[in-house]
Enzyme design. Structure first.
Site, PDB file in Angstrom:
ATOM      1  N   PHE A 114      40.598  41.524  39.831  1.00  0.00           N
ATOM      2  CA  PHE A 114      41.244  39.909  39.649  1.00  0.00           C
ATOM      3  C   PHE A 114      40.226  38.906  40.326  1.00  0.00           C
ATOM      4  O   PHE A 114      41.012  37.971  40.201  1.00  0.00           O
ATOM      5  CB  PHE A 114      41.738  40.574  41.207  1.00  0.00           C
ATOM      6  CG  PHE A 114      40.385  40.329  42.546  1.00  0.00           C
ATOM      7  CD1 PHE A 114      40.219  41.304  43.014  1.00  0.00           C
ATOM      8  CD2 PHE A 114      40.873  38.692  43.241  1.00  0.00           C
ATOM      9  CE1 PHE A 114      39.081  41.348  44.176  1.00  0.00           C
ATOM     10  CE2 PHE A 114      39.833  39.170  44.170  1.00  0.00           C
ATOM     11  CZ  PHE A 114      39.248  39.962  45.050  1.00  0.00           C
ATOM     12  N   LYS A 115      39.128  39.082  40.010  1.00  0.00           N
ATOM     13  CA  LYS A 115      38.212  38.022  40.277  1.00  0.00           C
ATOM     14  C   LYS A 115      38.359  36.834  38.907  1.00  0.00           C
ATOM     15  O   LYS A 115      38.041  35.759  39.550  1.00  0.00           O
ATOM     16  CB  LYS A 115      36.607  38.897  39.864  1.00  0.00           C
ATOM     17  CG  LYS A 115      36.374  39.211  40.984  1.00  0.00           C
ATOM     18  CD  LYS A 115      35.434  39.486  41.053  1.00  0.00           C
ATOM     19  CE  LYS A 115      34.684  39.863  42.878  1.00  0.00           C
ATOM     20  NZ  LYS A 115      35.754  41.997  42.801  1.00  0.00           N
ATOM     21  N   ASP A 116      39.025  37.386  37.828  1.00  0.00           N
ATOM     22  CA  ASP A 116      39.375  35.980  37.390  1.00  0.00           C
ATOM     23  C   ASP A 116      40.554  34.548  38.070  1.00  0.00           C
ATOM     24  O   ASP A 116      40.478  33.389  37.322  1.00  0.00           O
ATOM     25  CB  ASP A 116      40.531  36.548  36.025  1.00  0.00           C
ATOM     26  CG  ASP A 116      39.203  37.404  35.161  1.00  0.00           C
ATOM     27  OD1 ASP A 116      38.344  37.028  35.020  1.00  0.00           O
ATOM     28  OD2 ASP A 116      40.046  38.242  34.534  1.00  0.00           O
TER      29      ASP A 116
END
Ligand SMILES: *Cc1c(COP(=O)(O)O)cnc(C)c1O
Length: 493
Positions: A114-116
């Protein structure tokens, strides 16, 4: 809109623009930047963005916080960041997984975590911030990573003008897939280096570089300054607010809820960043009910929500959801600030630094519990959830998402609250293939990336994401391993 520090107790606090806040990352008093007010979001606003694609929704929400950024530039950046190329099939799709639980899949980006969602846009925000603040130096981003942040930051900052990035990872502290992802990184402005020791050694090494005045001076002479990419930067937090708003719109669009009905949110948490973004969305006016804060065996946040005592002086467990193996949840500071003000926040943070714990005022905790519920899952429970989710819901989830799903199920059982739950799904199961296979009853006795992906493909009946498959055929570019003491030398190479 201006940004102030969570620890600034002066009568007229230092207020900076959003570009300045994003460039600096941390306030001078070591507090975190927060907007002076939370912009509102009405049902009319929601109706207006409901039929827009993700990038336009993002530009609308971000624009309410980043008021000094040019609107067209913001939209252009969102359209590149959340393009079909970076997020094939859409940026944050929502999948119904039964019993009115809806998995918000935040891992369809280039690094499959999810860091993208934040790190595809944040470098563009920083790049513009450098121009907007008249910065002539190059920004050198330093990252110590336990796996997901490093790769997402590398992908986000690769070939961004005015920026260089160096990522340090513990030589034996990341998963096989994560190591493969980082050592094959493409881009002309990137460097990756392994460090002997564990994550804390790499992290301490980076902190030491940030704190070293002589190194800052040397950087200055070489025309750059050091900056960071972790979730204490508002530029990483703001983009995370968007997907909760977007998910709500999608639930209305697909007929799950009527506009104005409440949905609950459940987030597997480490640094309290992702769930704090949901809180901001709720404060803006998004119709959300409870925010369920899910932890693994490092359940410092569950205990805090239940007792009001934040106590990091406890054993640290290495779990199968390593991105949540955190005992200092930095972004909790922002919630304390909103609920209790700068003076109380500064006191609590001073106590935390000195004694490793603090107790929040009882009335603050009453207000906090009206919004947040805390649950955690042990390792056995997490593995059991991966198994039952696959068997009963036909849904294959990663180890972090499983912690969230387990917490959501516990919350439902405890409270009988039947409102729909939006579950933040934070990584592709193929990023943690060994543990997911194990939970499904298939042991893999190798750490060869190709075999791991192939085995999970068979056991889980799903296709591994293209970005992970691609790393198998990319050449390894970075093989250097150094002692923590040599990290500064690497930065100046
Ligand atoms: C970083 C991460 C988390 C934790 O997010 P926080 O913002 O630190 O709460 C959860 N799951 C995955 C897969 C992550 O990479």
């Amino acid at each position: 809109m201006k940004y102030i520090s969570t620890r600034d107790t002066s009568k007229s606090p230092l207020a900076v623009s959003s570009a300045e806040a994003i460039k600096r990352g941390l306030a001078p008093d070591k507090g975190l930047f927060m907007p002076t007010e939370i912009p509102t979001l009405t049902v009319e606003d929601l109706k207006a963005i409901m039929d827009m694609p993700y990038a336009q929704r993002a530009a609308d929400i971000l624009g309410r916080f980043l008021t000094d950024y040019d609107r067209d530039a913001l939209l252009a950046d969102c359209e590149t960041a959340y393009s079909e190329t970076s997020f094939p099939g859409g940026a944050a799709p929502i999948v119904h997984i039964g019993e009115n639980i809806h998995s918000l899949e935040l891992w369809h980006g280039p690094t499959c975590a999810f860091k993208d969602m934040a790190l595809q846009i944040m470098p563009r925000l920083l790049s513009r911030a450098l121009t907007m603040t008249g910065e002539t130096r190059l920004a050198h981003i330093l990252v110590a990573t336990s796996g997901d942040t490093g790769k997402a930051a590398l992908e986000g900052y690769r070939d961004v003008p005015g920026v260089k990035i160096t990522v340090f990872y513990p030589v034996d502290g990341v998963s096989t897939m994560q190591k493969r992802q980082m050592t094959t990184q493409e881009g002309a402005n990137v460097n990756v280096c392994a460090v002997y020791g564990n994550f804390d050694d790499a992290q301490s090494g980076v902190k030491a570089i940030f704190a070293d005045a002589a190194l800052a001076e040397k950087a200055e002479q070489n025309g750059f300054f050091f900056s960071s990419a972790n979730s204490i930067n508002w530029g990483r937090l703001a983009p995370q607010i968007v997907y909760y708003v977007s998910a709500y719109c999608d639930l209305v669009k697909n007929g799950t809820i009527k506009m104005g009905d409440e949905a609950n949110i459940c987030v597997p948490t480490g640094n309290f960043g992702n769930i704090f973004a949901a809180y901001i969305a709720r404060e803006m006016g998004l119709p959300l009910g409870k925010l369920i804060c899910a932890s693994n065996a490092n359940c410092v946040l569950t205990d805090f929500i239940r007792t009001g005592v934040y106590d990091r002086t406890r054993p640290f467990y290495k779990t199968m959801s390593p991105s949540m193996d955190i005992l200092i949840s930095s972004n909790l500071e922002r919630l304390l600030f909103l609920l209790g003000g700068a003076s109380m926040t500064a006191d609590c943070m001073a106590q935390l630094a000195e004694t490793g714990k603090y107790t929040a005022p009882a009335d603050l905790m009453d207000r906090l519990r009206k919004v947040f519920a805390g649950y955690y899952c042990t390792e056995e429970e997490t593995a059991a959830v991966i198994g039952s989710s696959f068997a009963e819901r036909k849904y294959l989830c990663d180890t972090h998402t499983a912690v969230g799903l387990g917490a959501a199920e516990k919350y439902r059982k405890d409270t009988g609250d039947s409102r729909p739950i939006i579950l933040a799904s934070t990584a592709s199961p193929f990023k943690f293939p060994a543990d997911v296979c194990e939970a499904l009853g298939t042991t893999v006795a190798t750490d060869d990336p190709e075999t791991l992906l192939g085995t999970l493909k068979k056991a889980g009946g799903a296709e591994p994401p293209m970005p992970l498959v691609r790393t198998l055929s990319l050449p390894v570019r970075f093989t250097k391993v150094v002692n923590p003491a040599e990290m500064a030398t690497v930065v100046f190479e």
